[in-house]
Design a protein around this motif. Structure first.
Motif, mmCIF file in Angstrom:
data_model
loop_
_atom_site.group_PDB
_atom_site.id
_atom_site.type_symbol
_atom_site.label_atom_id
_atom_site.label_comp_id
_atom_site.label_asym_id
_atom_site.label_seq_id
_atom_site.Cartn_x
_atom_site.Cartn_y
_atom_site.Cartn_z
ATOM 1 N N MET A 108 21.373 32.751 97.342
ATOM 2 C CA MET A 108 20.799 32.916 98.677
ATOM 3 C C MET A 108 21.001 34.335 99.196
ATOM 4 O O MET A 108 20.341 34.740 100.141
ATOM 5 C CB MET A 108 21.454 31.935 99.643
ATOM 6 C CG MET A 108 21.284 30.500 99.245
ATOM 7 S SD MET A 108 22.293 29.431 100.282
ATOM 8 C CE MET A 108 22.424 28.001 99.241
ATOM 9 N N LEU A 156 16.029 31.199 94.714
ATOM 10 C CA LEU A 156 15.045 30.808 95.732
ATOM 11 C C LEU A 156 15.146 31.647 96.998
ATOM 12 O O LEU A 156 14.139 31.938 97.634
ATOM 13 C CB LEU A 156 15.217 29.332 96.104
ATOM 14 C CG LEU A 156 15.044 28.313 94.990
ATOM 15 C CD1 LEU A 156 15.244 26.903 95.533
ATOM 16 C CD2 LEU A 156 13.689 28.448 94.336
ATOM 17 N N GLY A 157 16.343 32.034 97.371
ATOM 18 C CA GLY A 157 16.524 32.780 98.600
ATOM 19 C C GLY A 157 16.175 34.244 98.505
ATOM 20 O O GLY A 157 16.116 34.938 99.512
ATOM 21 N N PRO A 213 10.639 36.360 97.842
ATOM 22 C CA PRO A 213 9.897 35.924 99.038
ATOM 23 C C PRO A 213 8.862 34.839 98.762
ATOM 24 O O PRO A 213 8.731 33.893 99.556
ATOM 25 C CB PRO A 213 9.235 37.210 99.542
ATOM 26 C CG PRO A 213 10.124 38.297 99.044
ATOM 27 C CD PRO A 213 10.648 37.815 97.707
ATOM 28 N N ARG A 235 10.905 31.700 98.325
ATOM 29 C CA ARG A 235 11.583 31.379 99.582
ATOM 30 C C ARG A 235 10.602 30.752 100.580
ATOM 31 O O ARG A 235 10.901 29.739 101.208
ATOM 32 C CB ARG A 235 12.199 32.641 100.182
ATOM 33 C CG ARG A 235 12.945 32.384 101.483
ATOM 34 C CD ARG A 235 13.316 33.660 102.204
ATOM 35 N NE ARG A 235 12.096 34.334 102.633
ATOM 36 C CZ ARG A 235 11.853 35.632 102.443
ATOM 37 N NH1 ARG A 235 12.727 36.411 101.868
ATOM 38 N NH2 ARG A 235 10.703 36.157 102.847
ATOM 39 N N ASP A 236 9.423 31.337 100.698
ATOM 40 C CA ASP A 236 8.463 30.887 101.704
ATOM 41 C C ASP A 236 7.841 29.531 101.378
ATOM 42 O O ASP A 236 7.355 28.851 102.272
ATOM 43 C CB ASP A 236 7.371 31.935 101.892
ATOM 44 C CG ASP A 236 7.909 33.231 102.490
ATOM 45 O OD1 ASP A 236 9.037 33.207 103.045
ATOM 46 O OD2 ASP A 236 7.239 34.263 102.384
ATOM 47 N N TYR A 292 9.511 27.154 98.998
ATOM 48 C CA TYR A 292 10.495 26.152 98.588
ATOM 49 C C TYR A 292 11.739 26.069 99.458
ATOM 50 O O TYR A 292 12.658 25.309 99.158
ATOM 51 C CB TYR A 292 10.881 26.384 97.126
ATOM 52 C CG TYR A 292 9.701 26.223 96.211
ATOM 53 C CD1 TYR A 292 9.068 24.994 96.075
ATOM 54 C CD2 TYR A 292 9.192 27.301 95.502
ATOM 55 C CE1 TYR A 292 7.965 24.842 95.246
ATOM 56 C CE2 TYR A 292 8.092 27.161 94.660
ATOM 57 C CZ TYR A 292 7.489 25.930 94.538
ATOM 58 O OH TYR A 292 6.399 25.769 93.721
ATOM 59 N N THR A 293 11.806 26.859 100.538
ATOM 60 C CA THR A 293 12.861 26.672 101.533
ATOM 61 C C THR A 293 12.197 26.596 102.905
ATOM 62 O O THR A 293 11.062 27.036 103.071
ATOM 63 C CB THR A 293 13.932 27.784 101.512
ATOM 64 O OG1 THR A 293 13.384 29.011 101.973
ATOM 65 C CG2 THR A 293 14.516 27.959 100.114
ATOM 66 N N SER A 333 11.114 31.104 106.733
ATOM 67 C CA SER A 333 11.878 30.292 105.783
ATOM 68 C C SER A 333 13.212 30.981 105.535
ATOM 69 O O SER A 333 13.270 32.192 105.338
ATOM 70 C CB SER A 333 11.110 30.141 104.474
ATOM 71 O OG SER A 333 9.904 29.446 104.702
ATOM 72 N N ASP A 334 14.284 30.197 105.539
ATOM 73 C CA ASP A 334 15.609 30.816 105.528
ATOM 74 C C ASP A 334 16.157 31.172 104.151
ATOM 75 O O ASP A 334 17.145 31.876 104.037
ATOM 76 C CB ASP A 334 16.608 29.960 106.298
ATOM 77 C CG ASP A 334 16.883 28.610 105.666
ATOM 78 O OD1 ASP A 334 16.472 28.352 104.521
ATOM 79 O OD2 ASP A 334 17.527 27.788 106.347
ATOM 80 N N GLY A 335 15.549 30.659 103.076
ATOM 81 C CA GLY A 335 16.059 30.955 101.742
ATOM 82 C C GLY A 335 17.262 30.122 101.354
ATOM 83 O O GLY A 335 17.736 30.199 100.224
ATOM 84 N N TRP A 336 17.764 29.326 102.269
ATOM 85 C CA TRP A 336 18.970 28.536 102.031
ATOM 86 C C TRP A 336 18.673 27.055 101.845
ATOM 87 O O TRP A 336 19.182 26.435 100.928
ATOM 88 C CB TRP A 336 19.928 28.685 103.227
ATOM 89 C CG TRP A 336 20.536 30.040 103.348
ATOM 90 C CD1 TRP A 336 19.881 31.240 103.355
ATOM 91 C CD2 TRP A 336 21.909 30.351 103.479
ATOM 92 N NE1 TRP A 336 20.772 32.261 103.495
ATOM 93 C CE2 TRP A 336 22.030 31.750 103.571
ATOM 94 C CE3 TRP A 336 23.064 29.569 103.541
ATOM 95 C CZ2 TRP A 336 23.245 32.392 103.715
ATOM 96 C CZ3 TRP A 336 24.278 30.213 103.687
ATOM 97 C CH2 TRP A 336 24.368 31.609 103.771
#
Length: 155
Positions: free
Chosen positions: A70, A110-111, A114, A117-118, A120-121, A130-133
């Motif tokens: 992350m 994933l975090g 981008p 992240r956008d 899958y989080t 999207s927080d990436g976490w």
């Protein structure tokens, strides 16, 4: 539940943030398996949790899931995670004989990407980003579930 066949534990990244900010002491891995742990420290609380899980679900399949990357490994926080936190986490899991899925090292970060992240989080704090976490349903289905299922089949 006491009648569970499988127990999946996960967590620790929030603890690392508290440790890194100085709000929670890291502590030390104990040498024994007794019931006395300094639960005011990360290591003491984590070992206590593992011991309690083993006792509560004796004979059941217990698995720990280490979360995906992350934080950039090039940042000071990422360097601290790699150098201090992850080795201690894995050391305690080995000590207590708890198998684990290492999403941190064995899954896409994933975090940090981008486009991942956008998709899958999700936006856990409501700021529109999207927080990436926190994985979405799709993030869990695509990245976490296959690895967890495969590991559970092997233990």
């Amino acid at each position: 539940r006491s009648d569970a066949d499988y127990v999946i534990l996960s967590g620790g990244i929030n603890d690392f943030n508290y440790i890194h900010s100085g709000d929670e002491p890291l502590g030390e891995v104990t040498s024994g398996y007794g019931s006395t742990f300094d639960e005011t420290t990360f290591c003491g609380a984590f070992e206590s949790m593992l011991r309690k899980a083993i006792l509560k679900w004796s004979g059941k399949k217990i698995l720990f899931v280490i979360e995906h990357k992350m934080v950039s490994p090039n940042s000071l926080v990422g360097q601290a995670i790699d150098a201090t936190y992850m080795p201690l986490l894995v050391r305690m899991l080995h000590k207590w004989g708890i198998p684990y899925v290492d999403m941190y090292n064995d899954a896409p970060p994933l975090g940090l990407i981008p486009e991942l992240r956008d998709v899958y989080t999700w936006d856990a704090d409501g700021d529109g980003v999207s927080d990436g976490w926190h994985p979405t349903r799709e993030g869990y289905a695509l990245f976490y579930v296959p690895r967890v299922e495969a590991k559970l089949r092997g233990i």
